[in-house]
Each structure stands twice: as C-alpha cells, then as structure tokens.
Design an enzyme around this catalytic site. Structure first.
Site, mmCIF file in Angstrom:
data_model
loop_
_atom_site.group_PDB
_atom_site.id
_atom_site.type_symbol
_atom_site.label_atom_id
_atom_site.label_comp_id
_atom_site.label_asym_id
_atom_site.label_seq_id
_atom_site.Cartn_x
_atom_site.Cartn_y
_atom_site.Cartn_z
ATOM 1 N N HIS A 181 -11.778 -5.735 8.093
ATOM 2 C CA HIS A 181 -12.551 -5.517 6.871
ATOM 3 C C HIS A 181 -13.757 -4.612 7.109
ATOM 4 O O HIS A 181 -14.663 -4.569 6.283
ATOM 5 C CB HIS A 181 -13.029 -6.848 6.279
ATOM 6 C CG HIS A 181 -11.930 -7.694 5.739
ATOM 7 N ND1 HIS A 181 -11.053 -8.376 6.555
ATOM 8 C CD2 HIS A 181 -11.531 -7.960 4.469
ATOM 9 C CE1 HIS A 181 -10.189 -9.043 5.805
ATOM 10 N NE2 HIS A 181 -10.457 -8.803 4.534
ATOM 11 N N GLU A 183 0.811 -1.218 0.000
ATOM 12 C CA GLU A 183 0.000 0.000 0.000
ATOM 13 C C GLU A 183 0.847 1.273 0.000
ATOM 14 O O GLU A 183 0.519 2.247 -0.682
ATOM 15 C CB GLU A 183 -0.963 0.002 1.192
ATOM 16 C CG GLU A 183 -2.090 -1.016 1.086
ATOM 17 C CD GLU A 183 -1.629 -2.448 1.334
ATOM 18 O OE1 GLU A 183 -0.519 -2.627 1.885
ATOM 19 O OE2 GLU A 183 -2.365 -3.382 0.981
#
Ligand SMILES: Cc1ncc(C[n+]2csc(CCOP(=O)(O)OP(=O)(O)O)c2C)c(N)n1
Lengths: 387, 343
Positions: free
Chosen positions: B143, B74
């Site tokens: 999540h 990322e």
C-alpha cells in the site's frame, strides 16, 4: 463420530446460508457434448447455397494465401508466418459473419480472417514482414491490430463492445484466441467483464490441439474449453471448426444474440493446425504423422467441396474458377511482396506521442545527423570509386 | 493537451475544495461535465466513491454507465479501457493502490503505451490511469510503493505527479484532455493536504511537461516532485539558518521531463540534490542526476547528489519513517554539497 452421535445434535438441521441463491441456471449455458455439425447432416438442408459457395471460394483463397505467405518466409520476404492451414473455416466464418460496423479482434495467427474481412493482403503482412507494427488503420476496416501477446486483445473487445452499446450503436465485437490463450489471466478477466456487463461480444476459441508444442490436455482439465463459459454465466458452444457451415451458423447465432442485447457467448471451434506453429517450428518433435493424417481426412475444404459437388452446386468449372482466382491473388501478393518497402527512419519518432517531447526531438535530431553523415559517406565513396 | 486550459475558468462551483483529494474529485467531475466521452471506471469507484473518496458522488451525478464499479481485475479494467478508448471514449481508470496496479502492467506496457505507435498514429489512446502512490500513511505491505520508475521507463506514457492542491486539479484536467495515455500518480500522503484554493478563482491548467520553481534560491537546487515537495520546502526553510538559500524545483511531470527549467536552475545555483522517496538504485534520481550533469557540467560546483528511499522493499509501517527521506537527510546532502572545501 457422526453428527447424529453428537450430544444435542438431533435438533440440528442443515439449512442453506442466508445469502445464498443461485444467480443463474447453468443448464441452458452448457455446451452440447458433441461439436455441432452441418455438412453431411440433415441441418445442411437449411443452409443457403450462395453462402456455401462464397465460403468455398474464400476457403480456397485462404489456403492459397497461407501457402504463399509461408513460401515468402523461405525467400526471406517475411520474417515469420504462423499459418492457419486447416483452420480456414474458423478464420473465414469469423470474417463473414460480421457486419461492416462490427469489430474483429484477431490474434497473431488470424491474418486470414483480417484479409477475408477485406484488408489488403500486403497490409495484413507488414507486422510479420517487419516494416511496421500495424500496416493498416484499425478504424478503417474495424480490425484491431493483430495481437501478439496472448489473450490481451480480449478485454479490448469487451471494452469496445461496451462503449459501442453505451453510445447506442448495435455493434458486435468478435474476438479470436487460441486454446493456449484460454489459460491466460486476461481470458478470464475478459469473459467475466463481458458477462457482468452483458457486453455484445463473441469469443471464438480456435482449439487447434496445440499451443506451440503443448497439447490441450496439458493446458486445461476442463471437459471442454466451451464449458468454461458456464462459470462466467454465458453460454458455451462447441462446434466442428472444420465445418465452415457449422462455424458460420454458430457464430451467426452468437452475433445475433449479442446484437439483440443477449450478452456474450463463448464458442469453441474444434479444429487442427496442419502446418507447424510457424515456419520456424518443427512439429515432428511433438506430434505423430498418423494424427495429422486423420485430420487430413477431415479437411475443411474437402468437406465443403464434397457437399457442394454432391448437391450439384459445384462442378469442375467452379472448382477450377476458385483455384484460378486464388492463384491470381497469390501471384499479386508475391509480386507486391517482392518490392522492398520504403521506410523513413525518422518515422521512429513520429508516433510515440501526439506532440514530441523535447527528449524525443533531441534524439530525432541526433539520428538525422547520423543519417546525413551516412548519406555524405555514400556520396563520397561513389566519387572515390569513380561512379 | 491544451484543451483543458481554455475551460478551467468556466467553473462556477459553490463548495470550496480544500484538500488535494477534493481537488482531484472536482477535476474528474468538471471533466465529465464538460465532455460526455469521459468515463471513470475501477474498483469501488461508484457507490463507495473510491477507497480515498476521490470519485465520491460521480456515479450519482453521471450514472453508473459513466462511473462504473468493475469486477475486481486490474488487467480487465485497463484492457476494457483500451477498447473503450478505441471506440471514442476517454476512460479514466482508478487503480486502488500502487502495488495493485501491477497485474495491469501487461496491458499498460504492451497496449496502452504502444497503440499510437503500433498504428502509425491512427489509433491514439486517451486513457488516464490514476494511481495513488507512495508511503507515509502507515499502510501495510503493498500500500506504499513508489512505482514511478517502472512507468518512466516505458516510452509512450506520460507520467505526471502533482504536489499541490492547485496542480492536482490542473494536471488531472490536462491529463484527461490529453490524447495520449497518462499515468497520473497521486501522492496519497498529500491527499489531505490543504490549501486555500478557491474553485471560483481562475485555475491555471498547465500543459503536461513543465516544471515549476516553488522557492527561488541562490546556493543550491533541490529537484523533487510529489510527496517529497513539502519535505524539500521545509528543508529549504530550515537551511536558511545555516546560511543556505535553497531553490526548490517541483517537476510535476516526469515524462516528458522539463530539462530546461531544471538546467536553468542548476546553472544559476551550481549545486543540485535530487530528492524522492522511491528507491535510489535504478530510480528516477539517477536519470535526473545524469541529465543535469550532461547539461550543466561546467556550472557544477559539486556532484549532483541523490536523497532517496533505501533499496529495500517498502518497509512495514512502524519502520517507514527510517526509509522515507526527511528534512534531516536533505540537509545532510546539502551540507555535502560543500564539495570543494572537503577535497
Ligand atoms: C503472453 C504470451 N506468452 C507467450 C507467448 C509466446 N507464444 C506465441 S504463440 C504461443 C502458443 C499459442 O497457442 P494457442 O493460444 O493455442 O494459439 P495457436 O498458436 O494454437 O493459434 C506462445 C506460447 C506469447 N505470444 N504471449
């Protein structure tokens, strides 16, 4: 019990897993075990005398710049200065090896590379003086802002080089990082991206022995920092970072390789930081004088001067000329740094967003009122004191 | 920020996007078609079309150089996007899930948010960071985070979150067209929410930073955004029975914050509840309540209340229903707004 002893094991023959095949032959990527050198070796015969003289003049100027900037910290004109004395060969070669259209991504220590690339010596210092974060337009000289967080500029270099190639420009990005910075995650991510994308990037690690106080041995267990390249699938090159001709040649080859579509290279320049980490650091707490002295005998300016004088390319006049030019630069820098920068506090709100948000407009108005009140107060005091 | 507004009407599509996911994909596609400098990059955005299929078809239509599967990193993705933006591209980065954007925080905070400021305006970074966020989809740990407070606390970023299909399209177009970095928070539990939005009808592409009144009312204001909007709309309908006529304000943009629309509403109704699913302590609701109080103190009939997620790490999926503010909690808060009567 061995495999042979297992019942029915005689028929077993290990085979490689079906999906496995090597992606790249590592051998050509491996760095030579000895740092590459030019000065004092046969290789010097191929070096361009003009280039050597140019490197020499720039090294002398660079060292003087470091000394002047450090002196400015003592006079309170600079908040802090991380000197690159001892590392001038890396700094200068990095700047000189690039074409105008190329980009330099310096770390916080690489002021000298930026100046050698043509940046105004005062503009290069505003970050460290404390008046602005970046005193120059990065696009004008194609120098990214001096980067304080370690290694975070490396993925930027990859992205920029990648974008340039996508747009059909043969631009190369050269990104500089210290030995300590190679431990950061961004170093890994940048090298990996660059190799996968075959981005035209050159990574230059200046291994100057220490990250503030921490020696290389506590930073990595790798055989060398250049060896790290192999795992990413790019060549690693090891060079004597105090040999300006060698650094220029190795970086030049890496830049040419990148420009012609050959992908990235990791260059480790083995050098030494002669001064403390910054003016605020006490280097005697973590290193011994004998080590510093040993490196003093391998000084980048002396190495080049010896070569040039030995070959009759440089005489006392030339040495004096370089010294005088450096002195002139230092005097001009001193003069200009002695003037207080003029700052407008309202600029604080000017460049946060393209359009100021209502929240920022309100806050700016509040500061304006405070500043006006301050001004009125000063005027009032002046009147009271009969001025 | 305004360039997208001019182009939104130009679309002549055949397929009818019906879900928020499709509207987002459509916005990416239209932006890429209109502006060759728009590039999409992230994990699995190419062949797969993203784990939520938002980028479906983009690699095929625009090639892998425009919609790129990156290595799994990322910080590398966002860091590379910084360099791409420095060289004149408009990268749109996809972070796969809210909690997996955290490795990129350093790049976001130290570089993306600051580059314009650091270079005195010489180098703005037009980067859009798309982050699917929030819970309610039965996701396992990492999540379902609501990370908006972290982004809101970082000057230099716009923080935008749509709650309707139309806004998903319009705000994403505006974000990509923005010369400033935008963190574009996609409420993943609304990805499959439907609307009869037709791509052929003209779509308003709002400039970033305007809240909207979704339901006019007189007795109190529910201030909300993203995944909590449908909850508030439902609560407002339910409250009618109890004699409450609730106004619902959808913020759409957390930074900049539309004080005007919010304050005008609260001045009309005299009561306000802020509703969001991220944790309450140190969360967006505290900031919003403070702003409302500062601007509407003399109009307020009761303290500004907050209905938020608990101050706990996002719970496991079988427990998330207890954490997420639902209609009942909103109605409870509305009941507590009868403050004068109680005291
Ligand atoms: C992410 C980050 N962590 C810590 C620091 C503080 N810091 C500044 S310089 C430095 C050492 C850097 O060493 P190295 O990468 O070897 O570069 P050198 O100073 O030798 O040029 C540290 C730890 C920082 N700037 N950034």
């Amino acid at each position: 019990m061995t495999v042979q002893e297992l019942p029915g094991a005689a028929a077993y023959r290990p085979t490689p897993p079906p999906a496995w095949k090597p992606l790249t032959d590592p051998a050509p990527l491996l760095p030579d075990p000895e740092p590459y050198r030019v000065l004092g070796t046969d290789a010097v015969a191929d070096a361009d005398p003009e280039l050597l003289l140019r490197l020499y003049a720039e090294l002398v100027r660079g060292r003087r710049y470091n000394a002047q900037a450090t002196a400015l910290t003592k006079q309170g004109r600079l908040a802090v200065y991380p000197s690159s004395t001892g590392q001038e060969a890396c700094e200068i070669a990095a700047a000189l090896v690039l074409e105008e259209r190329d980009w330099l991504f310096p770390s916080y220590r690489d002021t000298l590379a930026a100046v050698a690339r043509g940046l105004d010596p005062v503009e290069a210092l505003t970050l460290l003086r404390g008046d602005r974060h970046t005193g120059y337009d990065p696009r004008e000289h194609r120098i990214a802002p001096l980067c304080t967080p370690l290694a975070t500029q490396l993925p930027h270099a990859v992205g920029l080089a990648h974008a340039a190639r996508l747009q059909g420009d043969d631009v190369v990005a050269l990104a500089m990082v210290g030995d300590g910075g190679t431990s950061e995650g961004d170093f890994h991510e940048a090298l990996n991206f660059a190799a996968v994308w075959r981005a035209p990037v050159v990574f230059l690690v200046q291994n100057n022995g220490f990250a503030i106080s921490v020696p290389l041995a506590k930073q990595t267990a790798a055989p060398s920092l250049a060896h790290k390249a192999v795992g990413y699938g790019m060549p690693g090159r090891l060079v004597d970072g105090n040999d300006a001709a060698a650094v220029h040649q190795v970086l030049g080859e890496a830049v040419a390789r990148a420009r012609s579509g050959g992908g990235p290279t990791l260059v480790e320049a083995v050098t030494y930081r002669m001064d403390a980490h910054t003016n605020a650091d006490d280097a005697t707490r973590y290193r011994v004088d004998s080590e510093v002295e040993a490196w003093r005998a391998h000084d980048p300016i002396q190495l080049l001067e010896r070569e040039l004088t030995g070959r009759g390319l440089l005489g006392d006049d030339g040495i004096e000329e370089a010294r005088v030019a450096a002195e002139r630069m230092a005097a001009a820098l001193r003069d200009r740094m002695n003037a207080d920068p003029v700052l407008d506090p309202m600029d604080l709100f000017a460049h946060v967003y393209a359009e100021q948000t209502t929240q920022l407009r309100e806050q700016a108005a509040r500061l304006r009122v405070e500043l006006d009140a301050e001004q009125d107060q000063h005027g009032h005091d002046d009147v009271e004191e009969g001025r | 920020m305004t360039t997208a507004a001019a182009t939104a009407g130009e679309r002549t599509a055949k397929a009818k996007p019906a879900t928020m996911a499709q509207a987002l994909g459509r916005a990416l596609r239209d932006s890429m078609a209109q502006d060759p400098t728009v590039h999409v990059l992230g994990e699995d955005v190419g062949t797969l079309g993203g784990v939520f299929r938002i980028t479906d078809g983009l690699a095929k239509e625009f090639g892998e150089d425009r919609c790129t599967d990156t290595p799994l990193a990322e910080a590398g993705i966002l860091g590379a996007a910084v360099g791409m933006a420095m060289y004149g591209l408009r990268p749109v980065v996809e972070m796969q899930f809210d909690a997996f954007a955290y490795p990129a925080f350093e790049q976001l905070i130290s570089h993306v948010a600051k580059m314009r400021n650091r270079t005195a305006g010489a180098m703005p970074l037009p980067i859009t960071v798309r982050v699917p966020y929030g819970g309610g989809i039965g996701g396992v740990e990492h999540h379902s985070d609501s990370s908006e407070a972290y982004y809101m606390a970082t000057p230099g970023l716009h923080v935008v979150t749509p709650a309707t299909v139309e806004d998903a399209y319009g705000l994403l177009r505006a974000s990509i067209a923005s010369d400033d970095p935008v963190v574009f928070l996609e409420p993943k539990r609304l990805y499959w929410s439907k609307s009869d939005w037709s791509p052929d009808a003209p779509v308003a592409v709002e400039p970033i930073g305007r809240a909207v009144v979704r339901r006019p009312g007189r007795s109190a204001t529910l201030i909300t955004y993203g995944p909590s909007l449908p909850v508030c709309m439902e609560a407002a309908e339910a409250a009618v029975e109890e004699g409450w006529d609730l106004e619902v304000v959808d913020l759409r943009s957390l930074v900049p914050f539309d004080d005007e629309t919010v304050a005008a509403s609260v001045r009309r109704t005299g009561r306000a509840v802020v509703v969001h699913e991220s944790s309450g302590f140190g969360g967006p609701g505290g900031e919003i309540a403070a702003r409302v109080t500062e601007r509407c103190f003399h109009h307020l009939e009761a303290p500004v209340l907050r209905v938020a997620g608990f101050d706990i790490p996002y719970p496991p999926p079988m427990q998330e229903k207890h954490h997420l503010p639902g209609v009942d909690r909103v109605l409870d808060a509305v009941a507590r707004l009868q403050w004068e009567a109680e005291s």
